[in-house]
Design a protein around this motif. Structure first.
Motif, PDB file in Angstrom:
ATOM      1  N   ALA A  31     -13.946   3.278 -17.378  1.00 34.98           N
ATOM      2  CA  ALA A  31     -13.126   2.086 -17.584  1.00 34.98           C
ATOM      3  C   ALA A  31     -12.358   1.732 -16.320  1.00 34.98           C
ATOM      4  CB  ALA A  31     -12.162   2.314 -18.745  1.00 34.98           C
ATOM      5  N   LEU A  32     -11.791   2.731 -15.656  1.00 34.78           N
ATOM      6  CA  LEU A  32     -11.065   2.475 -14.413  1.00 34.78           C
ATOM      7  C   LEU A  32     -11.969   1.844 -13.361  1.00 34.78           C
ATOM      8  CD1 LEU A  32      -9.009   5.790 -14.112  1.00 34.78           C
ATOM      9  CD2 LEU A  32      -8.035   3.486 -14.292  1.00 34.78           C
ATOM     10  N   MET A  33     -13.124   2.454 -13.148  1.00 30.99           N
ATOM     11  CA  MET A  33     -13.993   1.990 -12.077  1.00 30.99           C
ATOM     12  C   MET A  33     -14.651   0.647 -12.400  1.00 30.99           C
ATOM     13  SD  MET A  33     -13.371   4.252  -9.877  1.00 30.99           S
ATOM     14  CE  MET A  33     -14.544   3.794  -8.593  1.00 30.99           C
ATOM     15  N   LEU A  34     -15.104   0.477 -13.637  1.00 26.94           N
ATOM     16  CA  LEU A  34     -15.713  -0.800 -14.002  1.00 26.94           C
ATOM     17  C   LEU A  34     -14.681  -1.915 -13.983  1.00 26.94           C
ATOM     18  CD1 LEU A  34     -18.109   0.205 -16.921  1.00 26.94           C
ATOM     19  CD2 LEU A  34     -18.698  -0.255 -14.538  1.00 26.94           C
ATOM     20  N   GLY A  35     -13.466  -1.613 -14.436  1.00 24.23           N
ATOM     21  CA  GLY A  35     -12.425  -2.626 -14.445  1.00 24.23           C
ATOM     22  C   GLY A  35     -12.054  -3.082 -13.048  1.00 24.23           C
ATOM     23  N   MET A  36     -11.841  -2.127 -12.134  1.00 20.45           N
ATOM     24  CA  MET A  36     -11.423  -2.507 -10.787  1.00 20.45           C
ATOM     25  C   MET A  36     -12.556  -3.118  -9.973  1.00 20.45           C
ATOM     26  SD  MET A  36     -10.931   1.088  -8.620  1.00 20.45           S
ATOM     27  CE  MET A  36     -10.050   2.009  -9.867  1.00 20.45           C
ATOM     28  N   ARG A  37     -13.793  -2.735 -10.269  1.00 19.69           N
ATOM     29  CA  ARG A  37     -14.936  -3.249  -9.514  1.00 19.69           C
ATOM     30  C   ARG A  37     -15.489  -4.560 -10.065  1.00 19.69           C
ATOM     31  NH1 ARG A  37     -18.051  -0.155  -6.270  1.00 19.69           N
ATOM     32  NH2 ARG A  37     -19.986  -0.818  -7.274  1.00 19.69           N
ATOM     33  N   HIS A  38     -15.175  -4.850 -11.344  1.00 17.30           N
ATOM     34  CA  HIS A  38     -15.764  -6.040 -11.970  1.00 17.30           C
ATOM     35  C   HIS A  38     -14.717  -6.858 -12.723  1.00 17.30           C
ATOM     36  CE1 HIS A  38     -19.840  -4.683 -11.007  1.00 17.30           C
ATOM     37  NE2 HIS A  38     -19.448  -3.475 -11.381  1.00 17.30           N
ATOM     38  N   PRO A  39     -13.698  -7.351 -12.026  1.00 16.73           N
ATOM     39  CA  PRO A  39     -12.717  -8.210 -12.703  1.00 16.73           C
ATOM     40  C   PRO A  39     -13.305  -9.545 -13.137  1.00 16.73           C
ATOM     41  CG  PRO A  39     -12.353  -8.237 -10.335  1.00 16.73           C
ATOM     42  CD  PRO A  39     -13.397  -7.181 -10.597  1.00 16.73           C
ATOM     43  N   ASP A  40     -14.506  -9.856 -12.658  1.00 16.25           N
ATOM     44  CA  ASP A  40     -15.206 -11.057 -13.107  1.00 16.25           C
ATOM     45  C   ASP A  40     -15.857 -10.850 -14.471  1.00 16.25           C
ATOM     46  OD1 ASP A  40     -16.884  -9.154 -11.842  1.00 16.25           O
ATOM     47  OD2 ASP A  40     -18.470 -10.645 -11.591  1.00 16.25           O
ATOM     48  N   VAL A  41     -15.887  -9.595 -14.952  1.00 14.25           N
ATOM     49  CA  VAL A  41     -16.474  -9.268 -16.250  1.00 14.25           C
ATOM     50  C   VAL A  41     -15.390  -8.826 -17.229  1.00 14.25           C
ATOM     51  CG1 VAL A  41     -18.099  -7.768 -17.485  1.00 14.25           C
ATOM     52  CG2 VAL A  41     -18.674  -8.640 -15.207  1.00 14.25           C
ATOM     53  N   PHE A  42     -14.510  -7.929 -16.772  1.00 15.68           N
ATOM     54  CA  PHE A  42     -13.457  -7.382 -17.640  1.00 15.68           C
ATOM     55  C   PHE A  42     -12.088  -7.874 -17.165  1.00 15.68           C
ATOM     56  CE2 PHE A  42     -16.890  -4.177 -17.711  1.00 15.68           C
ATOM     57  CZ  PHE A  42     -17.192  -4.227 -19.067  1.00 15.68           C
ATOM     58  N   GLY A  43     -11.280  -8.307 -18.119  1.00 12.18           N
ATOM     59  CA  GLY A  43      -9.958  -8.800 -17.785  1.00 12.18           C
ATOM     60  C   GLY A  43      -8.856  -7.783 -17.946  1.00 12.18           C
ATOM     61  N   ALA A  44      -9.171  -6.615 -18.534  1.00 12.60           N
ATOM     62  CA  ALA A  44      -8.170  -5.577 -18.737  1.00 12.60           C
ATOM     63  C   ALA A  44      -8.885  -4.238 -18.883  1.00 12.60           C
ATOM     64  CB  ALA A  44      -7.329  -5.864 -19.981  1.00 12.60           C
ATOM     65  N   LEU A  45      -8.142  -3.147 -18.627  1.00 15.66           N
ATOM     66  CA  LEU A  45      -8.722  -1.817 -18.782  1.00 15.66           C
ATOM     67  C   LEU A  45      -7.681  -0.870 -19.355  1.00 15.66           C
ATOM     68  CD1 LEU A  45      -7.699   0.501 -16.500  1.00 15.66           C
ATOM     69  CD2 LEU A  45      -8.952  -1.012 -14.985  1.00 15.66           C
ATOM     70  N   ALA A  46      -8.174   0.177 -20.016  1.00 19.41           N
ATOM     71  CA  ALA A  46      -7.316   1.262 -20.493  1.00 19.41           C
ATOM     72  C   ALA A  46      -8.049   2.580 -20.271  1.00 19.41           C
ATOM     73  CB  ALA A  46      -6.976   1.089 -21.971  1.00 19.41           C
ATOM     74  N   SER A  47      -7.369   3.510 -19.624  1.00 21.97           N
ATOM     75  CA  SER A  47      -7.943   4.826 -19.353  1.00 21.97           C
ATOM     76  C   SER A  47      -7.119   5.883 -20.063  1.00 21.97           C
ATOM     77  CB  SER A  47      -7.955   5.106 -17.843  1.00 21.97           C
ATOM     78  OG  SER A  47      -8.327   6.448 -17.596  1.00 21.97           O
ATOM     79  N   HIS A  48      -7.746   6.605 -20.981  1.00 20.83           N
ATOM     80  CA  HIS A  48      -7.098   7.684 -21.723  1.00 20.83           C
ATOM     81  C   HIS A  48      -7.608   9.020 -21.166  1.00 20.83           C
ATOM     82  CE1 HIS A  48      -5.842   4.520 -24.436  1.00 20.83           C
ATOM     83  NE2 HIS A  48      -7.104   4.184 -24.605  1.00 20.83           N
ATOM     84  N   SER A  49      -6.766   9.727 -20.468  1.00 21.65           N
ATOM     85  CA  SER A  49      -7.144  11.008 -19.853  1.00 21.65           C
ATOM     86  C   SER A  49      -8.409  10.847 -19.008  1.00 21.65           C
ATOM     87  CB  SER A  49      -7.351  12.094 -20.915  1.00 21.65           C
ATOM     88  OG  SER A  49      -6.186  12.268 -21.683  1.00 21.65           O
ATOM     89  N   GLY A  50      -8.432   9.788 -18.222  1.00 25.63           N
ATOM     90  CA  GLY A  50      -9.606   9.525 -17.391  1.00 25.63           C
ATOM     91  C   GLY A  50      -9.682  10.460 -16.193  1.00 25.63           C
ATOM     92  N   ASP A  51     -10.906  10.796 -15.790  1.00 27.90           N
ATOM     93  CA  ASP A  51     -11.107  11.663 -14.625  1.00 27.90           C
ATOM     94  C   ASP A  51     -10.479  11.013 -13.394  1.00 27.90           C
ATOM     95  OD1 ASP A  51     -12.666  12.838 -16.531  1.00 27.90           O
ATOM     96  OD2 ASP A  51     -14.485  12.956 -15.314  1.00 27.90           O
ATOM     97  N   ALA A  52      -9.565  11.719 -12.749  1.00 30.64           N
ATOM     98  CA  ALA A  52      -8.902  11.225 -11.546  1.00 30.64           C
ATOM     99  C   ALA A  52      -8.295  12.405 -10.802  1.00 30.64           C
ATOM    100  CB  ALA A  52      -7.825  10.197 -11.892  1.00 30.64           C
ATOM    101  N   TYR A  53      -8.191  12.271  -9.506  1.00 32.72           N
ATOM    102  CA  TYR A  53      -7.764  13.313  -8.586  1.00 32.72           C
ATOM    103  C   TYR A  53      -8.719  14.503  -8.693  1.00 32.72           C
ATOM    104  CZ  TYR A  53      -4.569  15.634  -5.374  1.00 32.72           C
ATOM    105  OH  TYR A  53      -4.013  16.232  -4.275  1.00 32.72           O
ATOM    106  N   PHE A  54      -9.914  14.281  -8.145  1.00 33.37           N
ATOM    107  CA  PHE A  54     -11.009  15.229  -8.276  1.00 33.37           C
ATOM    108  C   PHE A  54     -10.663  16.600  -7.707  1.00 33.37           C
ATOM    109  CE2 PHE A  54     -14.531  11.733  -8.239  1.00 33.37           C
ATOM    110  CZ  PHE A  54     -14.018  11.229  -9.424  1.00 33.37           C
ATOM    111  N   ASP A  55      -9.764  16.654  -6.714  1.00 31.39           N
ATOM    112  CA  ASP A  55      -9.413  17.946  -6.121  1.00 31.39           C
ATOM    113  C   ASP A  55      -8.814  18.899  -7.147  1.00 31.39           C
ATOM    114  OD1 ASP A  55      -9.779  17.893  -3.021  1.00 31.39           O
ATOM    115  OD2 ASP A  55      -9.017  15.922  -3.549  1.00 31.39           O
ATOM    116  N   TYR A  56      -8.268  18.384  -8.222  1.00 29.87           N
ATOM    117  CA  TYR A  56      -7.740  19.230  -9.295  1.00 29.87           C
ATOM    118  C   TYR A  56      -8.695  19.314 -10.488  1.00 29.87           C
ATOM    119  CZ  TYR A  56      -2.963  19.703  -7.402  1.00 29.87           C
ATOM    120  OH  TYR A  56      -1.871  20.017  -6.649  1.00 29.87           O
ATOM    121  N   CYS A  57      -9.177  18.173 -10.947  1.00 28.80           N
ATOM    122  CA  CYS A  57      -9.811  18.165 -12.274  1.00 28.80           C
ATOM    123  C   CYS A  57     -11.199  18.798 -12.303  1.00 28.80           C
ATOM    124  CB  CYS A  57      -9.850  16.749 -12.844  1.00 28.80           C
ATOM    125  SG  CYS A  57     -11.015  15.603 -12.066  1.00 28.80           S
TER     126      CYS A  57
END
Length: 308
Positions: free
Chosen positions: A150-176
């Protein structure tokens, strides 16, 4: 008008998934929740939320009840009935792969799942159902790997999606992800390599916890560091002989990390009507740290969002 919505199961032959390197089917299930207000002779059109499942999740997953929780249909019926949310369509595509997941990216080792969602799924739903077919009325959300998507599709395709919600989304790969590197390395060494491990895994009637951790790292490698020059199609983030982390591969992974990608896609994020990020306080993969870092990066860029 009935007081309950309905869930319809559709089949979509995704052009983007044809000939994918894992040999996974291009024809996929798509589950669509239609609110109670959708029925009858009304011509009313509705907003759409695309829901992306987490790693190992299939299209049926959100619709199943648990001992402690409602199924997605029950929850939506309740929220609409109590006027907590407006009537809307929920769309859940099945994007499972032979490696357990796609991260909803286009990868030469997995397939074109970003393109599948954006160019195959969205037009299919708009053509088949009475939707408000504009980015203003279309959102994408998900949990874990689905939250990452959701994070990546939302930020890369604002012409398709107007909003996004990430619930415990994978982020900060050095930790997760790092926590599972040694588990994966040990398993691959014991099996004699990637291909023998995968063959053994697929023969197991019931994989264990370390099996899933190993599969997860293999899947992430296929999504983030594909390489057609390697027999199994992707580069691992560590040396298979010594276990030492590979800086060149991790650079490729970090470029895919939302906490890094927000800077490249700041303009796209600013075009969104809403950005929502949440995570539990004691996430087992430390995803609460990724959520906090992501929120700080968004704040530094002056991008409005909600973080809980």
């Amino acid at each position: 008008m009935t007081r309950t919505g309905t869930v319809t199961r559709e089949r979509l032959d995704g052009r983007a998934l044809r000939g994918n390197p894992l040999g996974d089917p291009s024809e996929r299930d798509v589950f669509v929740y239609l609110p109670p207000q959708y029925g009858g002779r009304t011509a009313r059109r509705f907003p759409v939320v695309v829901i992306l499942t987490g790693f190992l999740g299939i299209g049926e997953s959100p619709w199943q009840r648990s001992f402690l929780g409602e199924a997605l249909q029950e929850r939506m019926d309740r929220l609409i009935r109590r006027r907590k949310v407006p009537p809307m369509l929920l769309v859940v595509p099945d994007c499972i792969t032979a490696l357990g997941g796609s991260q909803y990216v286009d990868s030469a080792a997995v397939g074109r799942y970003e393109t599948f969602v954006v160019r195959d799924l969205v037009p299919f739903v708009d053509a088949r159902f009475r939707t408000l077919a504009t980015p203003r009325h279309r959102a994408v959300c998900g949990k874990s790997s689905g939250g990452y998507g959701a994070l990546m599709l939302g930020m890369r395709h604002p012409d398709v999606f107007g909003a996004l919600a990430s619930h415990s989304g994978d982020a900060y790969f050095d930790y997760c992800y790092r926590f599972d590197f040694v588990k994966c390395w040990n398993a691959l060494r014991a099996a004699g390599g990637v291909e023998p491990w995968l063959a053994r895994f697929r023969r197991k009637p019931k994989p264990g916890g370390d099996d899933i951790a190993t599969l997860n790292i293999l899947a992430m490698s296929a999504c983030y560091s594909p390489d057609a020059g390697v027999p199994w199609g992707f580069q691992l983030p560590f040396d298979l002989e010594t276990g030492e982390e590979r800086a060149d591969v991790m650079r490729r992974w970090r470029r895919r990390d939302p906490v890094v990608a927000v800077r490249r896609h700041a303009d796209g994020l600013r075009r969104l009507r809403g950005i929502y990020i949440d995570c539990g306080l004691r996430d087992e993969w430390s995803l609460q740290v990724g959520a906090r870092i992501l929120s700080r990066r968004l704040t530094d860029l002056g991008i409005e969002h909600v973080h809980e």
